[in-house]
Design a protein around this motif. Structure first.
Motif, PDB file in Angstrom:
ATOM      1  N   GLN A  63       1.388  -0.965   0.003  1.00  0.00           N
ATOM      2  CA  GLN A  63       0.239  -0.342  -0.137  1.00  0.00           C
ATOM      3  C   GLN A  63       0.770   1.318  -0.046  1.00  0.00           C
ATOM      4  O   GLN A  63       0.798   2.180  -0.776  1.00  0.00           O
ATOM      5  N   MET A  64       1.801   1.302   0.721  1.00  0.00           N
ATOM      6  CA  MET A  64       2.809   2.620   0.143  1.00  0.00           C
ATOM      7  C   MET A  64       3.510   2.576  -0.793  1.00  0.00           C
ATOM      8  O   MET A  64       3.397   4.015  -0.707  1.00  0.00           O
ATOM      9  N   ASP A  66       2.066   2.242  -3.244  1.00  0.00           N
ATOM     10  CA  ASP A  66       0.727   3.121  -4.475  1.00  0.00           C
ATOM     11  C   ASP A  66       0.579   4.498  -3.837  1.00  0.00           C
ATOM     12  O   ASP A  66       0.724   5.464  -4.615  1.00  0.00           O
ATOM     13  N   ASP A  67       0.286   4.317  -2.070  1.00  0.00           N
ATOM     14  CA  ASP A  67      -0.010   5.907  -1.717  1.00  0.00           C
ATOM     15  C   ASP A  67       0.793   6.305  -0.911  1.00  0.00           C
ATOM     16  O   ASP A  67       0.131   6.134   1.073  1.00  0.00           O
ATOM     17  N   PRO A  68       2.184   6.762  -1.012  1.00  0.00           N
ATOM     18  CA  PRO A  68       2.685   7.066   0.641  1.00  0.00           C
ATOM     19  C   PRO A  68       2.378   7.958   1.637  1.00  0.00           C
ATOM     20  O   PRO A  68       2.239   8.105   2.350  1.00  0.00           O
ATOM     21  N   GLU A  69       2.192   8.970   0.867  1.00  0.00           N
ATOM     22  CA  GLU A  69       1.484   9.959   1.668  1.00  0.00           C
ATOM     23  C   GLU A  69       0.123   9.104   2.764  1.00  0.00           C
ATOM     24  O   GLU A  69       0.548  10.189   3.793  1.00  0.00           O
ATOM     25  N   LYS A  70      -0.822   8.656   2.167  1.00  0.00           N
ATOM     26  CA  LYS A  70      -1.443   8.194   3.365  1.00  0.00           C
ATOM     27  C   LYS A  70      -1.471   6.901   3.838  1.00  0.00           C
ATOM     28  O   LYS A  70      -1.900   7.479   5.514  1.00  0.00           O
ATOM     29  N   VAL A  71       0.094   6.489   3.642  1.00  0.00           N
ATOM     30  CA  VAL A  71      -0.207   5.098   4.091  1.00  0.00           C
ATOM     31  C   VAL A  71       1.400   5.843   5.351  1.00  0.00           C
ATOM     32  O   VAL A  71       1.126   4.789   5.941  1.00  0.00           O
ATOM     33  N   ILE A 222      -6.894   2.796   6.167  1.00  0.00           N
ATOM     34  CA  ILE A 222      -6.143   3.123   5.450  1.00  0.00           C
ATOM     35  C   ILE A 222      -7.313   3.234   4.967  1.00  0.00           C
ATOM     36  O   ILE A 222      -7.048   4.385   3.569  1.00  0.00           O
ATOM     37  N   HIS A 223      -8.163   2.655   4.260  1.00  0.00           N
ATOM     38  CA  HIS A 223      -8.834   2.826   3.384  1.00  0.00           C
ATOM     39  C   HIS A 223     -10.685   2.976   4.606  1.00  0.00           C
ATOM     40  O   HIS A 223     -11.868   3.068   3.893  1.00  0.00           O
ATOM     41  N   ASP A 226     -12.158   5.666   2.584  1.00  0.00           N
ATOM     42  CA  ASP A 226     -12.543   5.832   0.991  1.00  0.00           C
ATOM     43  C   ASP A 226     -14.232   5.280   1.268  1.00  0.00           C
ATOM     44  O   ASP A 226     -14.641   4.313   1.777  1.00  0.00           O
TER      45      ASP A 226
END
Length: 509
Positions: A63-64, A66-71, A222-223, A226
């Motif tokens: 996941q990191m 794919d989206d390091p800022e969020k994860v 993380i989600h 969403d």
């Protein structure tokens, strides 16, 4: 017991004492061996949980990417939990090694299992945990680790996790004499070495399980905010919906996803629409030829309260059009329900439009609105007429209503918590993702079987959705690890057919 003077009787009594002592030693050995079996089982469980936790950490890495800022912030918390759990686990392992060392080390039994040489030693655990103060140190470390775990949980969920974490460390316990005992004394004072060893393994298991709960919660976060778009539909945007011969039709076609569980706020031409299953329907009696535009907004609230907004700006043209026959739900008619149909004809007042059908019946409800009822699968043809003249026709597919999904509570077959299963009253049959409202299935019969560890297999037949009375006691006694089977499940739908749904099963955890 005083020994008699008679030599023969003395010998008999001595032999009795020896045999009694040997019997006591035999029972004690069985108990100590039981601790070994439990400890080995816990060790196997710890290996399994470690694999599960490693999968969660690997998911963070993926996941990191794919989206390091969020994860990133959540992964940092997970890495901290991993390091602290390892420290706690290793400290417990060091205490186990010390107990093993001071009781002569390990030996391998005939079964191949590794065990302590001096399983029944009563001094080592007391000396290490109480006299050397290793017990209070361990207690303080585990309490600190538990507090750290809770700090990684969302504050709104912290109270729930506080109760649910497997690692629970009390300050004191009440002994059999009614007096308070410290955590260390209660667990380690004058207990056999193998028992103390097993307690430490159980604490390792609690550390691993608690680590797993928190890391899985961080992974879900993380989600958490969403919006899940669980249904898709084709959307077509044309340059015009009223063309003349020789003109070019241009259409932009895409697949659009929407959520049936989160209802947006939709406003069109100043009117707030009713949203059902993620979709809203806007109707407007049009008048005046020419180009028109639908304007409005769609607002959707994310789980964290953030509002996502999108503008509506859809042009359309009002002009002469051909006869239109459309199913309000889809291009399929279902048996057992009333299918709404909309019919319009250019240049003909709606109240003068009539319709007939082959393969069913049709009834007019209002101007341009009809209800169709069918009884046999296949095809049906709707013919539109006005003033005795046939204007157009359209063929529809006729189908049975889809099969429902079998559930206990809100769970389908597979894994389910034992505590949740026990409070349910029976088996459900839910029709999911069906366009018609209020369509229900009734469970009319099934056979239930319960395979519970340590108890005889129990089974019973039900002639309704509810669990049969003969099986109620077994349901209330369900525990993690038990399995429940439902065979020969039959349901009845609005079309009157009794359907065989086959078998489902649940593994309780």
């Amino acid at each position: 017991m005083a020994l008699p003077k008679d030599p023969r009787q003395k010998m008999i009594n001595i032999m009795y004492l020896v045999l009694t002592s040997m019997l006591a030693l035999n029972v004690s050995a069985e108990i100590l061996n039981a601790f070994t079996i439990v400890n080995n089982s816990i060790d196997n469980s710890n290996v399994s949980i470690t694999g599960k936790n490693n999968n969660a950490y690997a998911a963070f890495v993926k996941q990191m990417a794919d989206d390091p800022e969020k994860v990133g912030p959540l992964k940092a918390k997970a890495d901290a939990v991993k390091a602290e759990a390892k420290t706690a686990y290793d400290q417990l392992e060091a205490l186990k090694d010390q107990i093993a060392k001071e009781t002569g080390g390990y030996e391998t039994e005939a079964s191949g299992e590794k065990t302590l040489k001096e399983k029944g030693n009563l001094d080592v655990a007391t000396r290490i945990m109480e006299n050397q103060k290793k017990g209070p140190e361990l207690q303080a470390m585990l309490k600190k680790f538990r507090t750290s775990l809770l700090s990684s949980v969302d504050p709104k969920d912290r109270a729930t996790f506080d109760k649910a974490l497997p690692l629970q460390i009390q300050d004191s316990y009440k002994g059999e004499d009614g007096k308070a005992k410290t955590w260390t004394t209660y667990h380690f004072n004058m207990v056999p070495a193998v028992a103390a060893f097993t307690i430490l393994s159980k604490l390792q298991n609690d550390v691993k399980n608690s680590e797993s709960m928190v890391v899985e919660d961080l992974l879900k976060q993380i989600h958490a905010n969403d919006i899940v778009f669980d249904k898709m539909q084709a959307f077509v945007s044309m340059n015009s919906k009223n063309l003349q011969e020789g003109q070019t039709l241009t259409a932009q076609i895409a697949i659009g996803a929407y959520s049936t569980t989160v209802s947006p706020e939709i406003v069109v031409n100043g009117q707030t629409l009713k949203v059902e299953n993620g979709l809203a329907t806007y109707t407007l009696p049009v008048s005046g030829l020419g180009d028109k535009t639908l304007t409005g907004t769609i607002k959707l609230k994310k789980p964290n309260g953030e509002i996502v907004e999108s503008a509506i700006n859809e042009p359309y043209t009002v002009g002469a059009s051909a006869t239109s026959i459309s199913a309000d739900k889809m291009n399929v008619l279902y048996i057992g329900v009333q299918n709404p149909i909309s019919i319009t004809a250019a240049g003909v007042p709606a109240e003068k439009v009539a319709a007939s059908i082959t393969g069913g019946s049709i009834a007019k409800q209002a101007a341009g609105k009809f209800l169709v009822t069918c009884s046999q699968p296949g095809k049906a043809n709707i013919v539109v007429s006005a003033d005795g003249k046939n204007l157009s026709s359209k063929e529809f597919r006729v189908k049975f209503i889809p099969d429902p999904v079998l559930k206990v509570g809100m769970n389908k077959s597979g894994y389910m918590k034992a505590s949740e299963f026990k409070v349910q009253g029976g088996l459900r049959a839910d029709l999911e993702n069906f366009e018609f409202e209020g369509v229900k299935y009734d469970v009319v019969g099934y056979r239930i079987g319960i395979d519970a560890k340590g108890r005889d297999y129990a089974e019973g037949d039900a002639n309704s959705a509810y669990f049969p009375s003969s099986i109620q006691a077994s349901v209330r006694s369900l525990k993690p690890g038990d399995q429940v089977y439902f065979d020969n499940v039959k349901v009845k739908g609005p079309d009157g057919r009794v359907r065989d749904m086959g078998n489902i099963s649940f593994k309780l955890n």
